[in-house]
Design an enzyme around this catalytic site. Structure first.
Site, PDB file in Angstrom:
ATOM      1  N   LYS A 209      34.601 -30.457 -73.121  1.00 44.67           N
ATOM      2  CA  LYS A 209      35.868 -31.141 -73.403  1.00 44.67           C
ATOM      3  C   LYS A 209      35.749 -32.651 -73.229  1.00 44.67           C
ATOM      4  O   LYS A 209      36.517 -33.412 -73.816  1.00 44.67           O
ATOM      5  CB  LYS A 209      36.985 -30.630 -72.473  1.00 44.67           C
ATOM      6  CG  LYS A 209      37.331 -29.174 -72.672  1.00 44.67           C
ATOM      7  CD  LYS A 209      37.781 -28.846 -74.087  1.00 44.67           C
ATOM      8  CE  LYS A 209      39.215 -29.196 -74.368  1.00 44.67           C
ATOM      9  NZ  LYS A 209      39.624 -28.738 -75.720  1.00 44.67           N
ATOM     10  N   ARG A 211      32.835 -35.992 -71.909  1.00 45.25           N
ATOM     11  CA  ARG A 211      31.564 -36.426 -71.322  1.00 45.25           C
ATOM     12  C   ARG A 211      31.848 -37.668 -70.516  1.00 45.25           C
ATOM     13  O   ARG A 211      32.555 -38.562 -70.977  1.00 45.25           O
ATOM     14  CB  ARG A 211      30.537 -36.757 -72.401  1.00 45.25           C
ATOM     15  CG  ARG A 211      29.916 -35.538 -72.999  1.00 45.25           C
ATOM     16  CD  ARG A 211      28.819 -35.938 -73.965  1.00 45.25           C
ATOM     17  NE  ARG A 211      28.490 -34.820 -74.830  1.00 45.25           N
ATOM     18  CZ  ARG A 211      27.677 -33.840 -74.477  1.00 45.25           C
ATOM     19  NH1 ARG A 211      27.109 -33.854 -73.286  1.00 45.25           N
ATOM     20  NH2 ARG A 211      27.424 -32.850 -75.302  1.00 45.25           N
ATOM     21  N   ARG A 213      30.549 -40.302 -66.919  1.00 41.42           N
ATOM     22  CA  ARG A 213      29.448 -40.961 -66.231  1.00 41.42           C
ATOM     23  C   ARG A 213      28.492 -39.924 -65.630  1.00 41.42           C
ATOM     24  O   ARG A 213      27.288 -40.083 -65.651  1.00 41.42           O
ATOM     25  CB  ARG A 213      30.066 -41.800 -65.112  1.00 41.42           C
ATOM     26  CG  ARG A 213      29.143 -42.574 -64.242  1.00 41.42           C
ATOM     27  CD  ARG A 213      29.858 -42.996 -62.969  1.00 41.42           C
ATOM     28  NE  ARG A 213      31.165 -43.609 -63.228  1.00 41.42           N
ATOM     29  CZ  ARG A 213      31.356 -44.916 -63.384  1.00 41.42           C
ATOM     30  NH1 ARG A 213      30.342 -45.727 -63.269  1.00 41.42           N
ATOM     31  NH2 ARG A 213      32.559 -45.389 -63.611  1.00 41.42           N
ATOM     32  N   PHE A 214      29.059 -38.824 -65.102  1.00 38.91           N
ATOM     33  CA  PHE A 214      28.221 -37.823 -64.445  1.00 38.91           C
ATOM     34  C   PHE A 214      28.300 -36.496 -65.192  1.00 38.91           C
ATOM     35  O   PHE A 214      28.961 -35.565 -64.772  1.00 38.91           O
ATOM     36  CB  PHE A 214      28.678 -37.613 -62.995  1.00 38.91           C
ATOM     37  CG  PHE A 214      28.743 -38.892 -62.214  1.00 38.91           C
ATOM     38  CD1 PHE A 214      27.601 -39.627 -61.981  1.00 38.91           C
ATOM     39  CD2 PHE A 214      29.939 -39.361 -61.719  1.00 38.91           C
ATOM     40  CE1 PHE A 214      27.642 -40.814 -61.270  1.00 38.91           C
ATOM     41  CE2 PHE A 214      30.003 -40.535 -61.003  1.00 38.91           C
ATOM     42  CZ  PHE A 214      28.847 -41.277 -60.782  1.00 38.91           C
ATOM     43  N   GLY A 215      27.626 -36.375 -66.290  1.00 34.61           N
ATOM     44  CA  GLY A 215      27.566 -35.108 -67.003  1.00 34.61           C
ATOM     45  C   GLY A 215      28.821 -34.807 -67.804  1.00 34.61           C
ATOM     46  O   GLY A 215      29.575 -35.705 -68.176  1.00 34.61           O
ATOM     47  N   VAL A 217      32.329 -32.226 -68.902  1.00 33.49           N
ATOM     48  CA  VAL A 217      33.381 -31.328 -68.414  1.00 33.49           C
ATOM     49  C   VAL A 217      33.543 -30.202 -69.439  1.00 33.49           C
ATOM     50  O   VAL A 217      33.737 -30.453 -70.624  1.00 33.49           O
ATOM     51  CB  VAL A 217      34.721 -32.069 -68.227  1.00 33.49           C
ATOM     52  CG1 VAL A 217      35.806 -31.105 -67.769  1.00 33.49           C
ATOM     53  CG2 VAL A 217      34.579 -33.206 -67.238  1.00 33.49           C
ATOM     54  N   ASP A 336      37.950 -46.069 -60.373  1.00 34.40           N
ATOM     55  CA  ASP A 336      37.599 -45.936 -61.791  1.00 34.40           C
ATOM     56  C   ASP A 336      38.834 -45.428 -62.540  1.00 34.40           C
ATOM     57  O   ASP A 336      38.777 -44.462 -63.294  1.00 34.40           O
ATOM     58  CB  ASP A 336      36.413 -44.974 -61.949  1.00 34.40           C
ATOM     59  CG  ASP A 336      35.775 -45.097 -63.330  1.00 34.40           C
ATOM     60  OD1 ASP A 336      36.023 -46.113 -64.010  1.00 34.40           O
ATOM     61  OD2 ASP A 336      35.033 -44.180 -63.723  1.00 34.40           O
TER      62      ASP A 336
HETATM   63  N1  ADE Z   1      38.714 -33.201 -69.225  1.00 38.12           N
HETATM   64  C1  ADE Z   1      38.269 -33.592 -68.056  1.00 38.12           C
HETATM   65  N2  ADE Z   1      38.747 -32.812 -67.099  1.00 38.12           N
HETATM   66  C2  ADE Z   1      39.531 -31.900 -67.685  1.00 38.12           C
HETATM   67  C3  ADE Z   1      40.328 -30.837 -67.210  1.00 38.12           C
HETATM   68  N3  ADE Z   1      40.384 -30.536 -65.926  1.00 38.12           N
HETATM   69  N4  ADE Z   1      41.027 -30.129 -68.094  1.00 38.12           N
HETATM   70  C4  ADE Z   1      40.933 -30.453 -69.371  1.00 38.12           C
HETATM   71  N5  ADE Z   1      40.225 -31.408 -69.883  1.00 38.12           N
HETATM   72  C5  ADE Z   1      39.509 -32.149 -69.043  1.00 38.12           C
END
Ligand code: ADE
Length: 519
Positions: A209, A211, A213-215, A217, A336
């Site tokens: 969903k 991208r 700084r650290f990998g 999501v 941040d």
């Molecule tokens: N993007 C980053 N974190 C998320 C989350 N917890 N739910 C949906 N999209 C995201």
């Protein structure tokens, strides 16, 4: 931990020590054997027998030299040269080469006391070297033994060394695995499970969903049947510190707040180099404020609701919560703060996420800033761009407030008022584009003191005009002049309650709260 980790090291040292002793021994202690021979009494101090020292590379034998016709012994004793006979002293010469003298040698104790002459009619391959003959080209029994021994003594140390190295390597590996497993035991909330991509005990990663700084999501399914999802932030192993810091922030007591992303658990997945660090949180289908604004516009009330909830979350994050006089939830600076790190929930309120750079200020303690990283350049306050930050709590909170001003501007830029709504743009995108350098940011934000622009028609809308005023007081060049999150929350709350956008004539019922900064 200290005791058990030093044990294998001691073992390795002992093995190396023993191994080294073995090597020294193998290389230096060569076997010595004594051979007793009969010797001719009176010759060279002989008393009838003689002990010959047998050295590995100089084999010792007994010999007899006698007269063929009379059988009289001319000489007897130890023979250091090559000798083909082994147990018995037999001369094989058909024709003595030295007049009537016959020679025999042998390598058993006193084997030269009996000597015989059995002439061999076949051409003899053997000779006694001491009499000027050539070396045999076929190795006889004893020489073969010698060769085998020689090879053994050179190969044995090599084999021993290899064995030591293999054992040491094996112990090291075991030790590494054991300490690593102990490390893991010390990690909070640890679950060992298979690597991502595969169906795990309770999570299936579906799609990326975001991208950061650290990998990345991921959206992850908790069970195939119930359509329940969680978000999994996957940190590569090298970002372990950020993973630890973020879970540490989430694990602070009383951190559960409707406007902070709800943390579920953190886990270590996979093995060895494929190991990944997961941070599991609630999943919000709308994604981030940035994602939402790119695709959607907002109504005035939606904008106010989102803005107020952001300020509410930030107020909570920044404040100390005291129970019986001691802080149980310390003040935390996000560091941040940006639209990509704020998520939009289904009820159109926001929650703040991504605490990988956050710093907590516990009363009486120095803040621990092991990250040594700064936030996103585009959202950096002028004092950071100038490199003139003072490292106390309020300085960090004011930096968050500057970034908060930019996020509020992003919301305003997508709010449907009477005029047109621009396409979504990041703050300063209009001024310096999508990839500004640090120098670009310094020039625009510090030297020119520029800020993202307010469209003319925004200021014709009374509510929005006040909203823009609040934004300006968030991103003030003077850090001390910026509003606190609590103040922003109060102002927007009042705005949303008093300004009725749906009526053709906008009106304000109450005065806005006075400008007071609690920072
Ligand atoms: N993007 C980053 N974190 C998320 C989350 N917890 N739910 C949906 N999209 C995201």
């Amino acid at each position: 931990m200290t005791m058990s980790s030093s044990k294998p090291i001691k073992l390795i040292i002992v093995i190396f020590f023993l191994g080294t002793l073995l090597l020294i021994n193998a290389n230096t202690v060569k076997p010595k054997r004594t051979l007793s021979c009969q010797c001719l009494k009176g010759k060279e101090g002989c008393t009838g027998s003689k002990v010959c020292e047998h050295k590995e590379l100089e084999p010792e034998h007994c010999f007899t030299l006698w007269n063929q016709t009379s059988g009289k012994i001319s000489l007897q004793g130890c023979w250091t040269n090559k000798c083909t006979n082994t147990d018995h002293c037999i001369s094989r010469e058909v024709q003595p080469k030295n007049g009537h003298l016959l020679f025999c040698c042998c390598s058993k104790d006193y084997c030269n006391s009996n000597f015989t002459h059995i002439p061999d009619p076949r051409p003899s391959p053997t000779v006694f070297v001491g009499y000027g003959e050539t070396e045999p080209d076929v190795l006889p029994g004893r020489q073969k033994d010698t060769l085998i021994l020689t090879m053994m003594y050179s190969l044995l140390p090599l084999a021993a060394l290899t064995l030591i190295l293999v054992v040491a390597y094996w112990i090291c590996r075991r030790h590494k695995i054991t300490t690593y497993q102990m490390d893991l035991k010390q990690e909070p909330l640890l679950i060992h499970s298979p690597p991502p991509g595969s169906e795990t005990t309770h999570l299936k990663l579906i799609e990326i969903k975001a991208r950061g700084r650290f990998g990345a999501v991921w959206k992850a399914e908790t069970s195939a049947t119930s359509n329940e999802y969680v978000a999994v932030k996957v940190f590569p192993l090298q970002d372990k510190l950020s993973w630890q810091l973020e879970q540490e922030i989430y694990s602070i007591p009383h951190m559960d707040h409707p406007n902070l992303l709800h943390f579920i658990s953190s886990e270590m997945r996979g093995e060895g180099l494929n190991q990944e660090l997961w941070l599991i949180t609630e999943f919000h289908p709308h994604g981030s404020i940035y994602d939402y604004l790119k695709a959607n516009t907002l109504s005035w009330s939606e904008m106010c609701k989102i803005a107020e909830s952001i300020a509410h979350g930030l107020t909570f994050l920044h404040e100390d919560i005291l129970v019986a006089g001691s802080a149980c939830k310390p003040s935390i600076a996000h560091r941040d703060f940006k639209s990509k790190n704020i998520l939009l929930k289904n009820d159109m309120t926001a929650c703040i996420a991504d605490f990988g750079l956050a710093i907590k200020f516990e009363l009486g303690k120095n803040p621990c800033d092991s990250q040594n990283q700064v936030g996103t350049r585009r959202y950096m306050a002028p004092e950071i761009l100038e490199g003139a930050v003072s490292f106390h709590r309020d300085a960090f909170l004011r930096i968050d407030m500057y970034s908060c001003g930019l996020v509020l501007w992003e919301l305003a830029s997508r709010c449907k008022l009477d005029g047109p709504v621009d396409e979504y743009m990041l703050p300063f995108e209009e001024e310096i584009g999508l990839a500004p350098s640090l120098e670009d940011m310094q020039e625009v934000v510090v030297e020119k003191k520029m800020r993202p622009v307010f469209r003319e028609h925004w200021l014709k809308h009374q509510g929005m005009e006040s909203f823009c005023e609040t934004i300006e007081e968030c991103w003030d060049h003077e850090a001390e002049a910026r509003l606190s999150a609590g103040c922003v929350e109060a102002r927007i709350g009042q705005l949303s309650r008093t300004v009725n956008i749906s009526s053709p004539v906008t009106f304000i019922v109450e005065e806005l709260p006075p400008k007071e900064s609690s920072l």
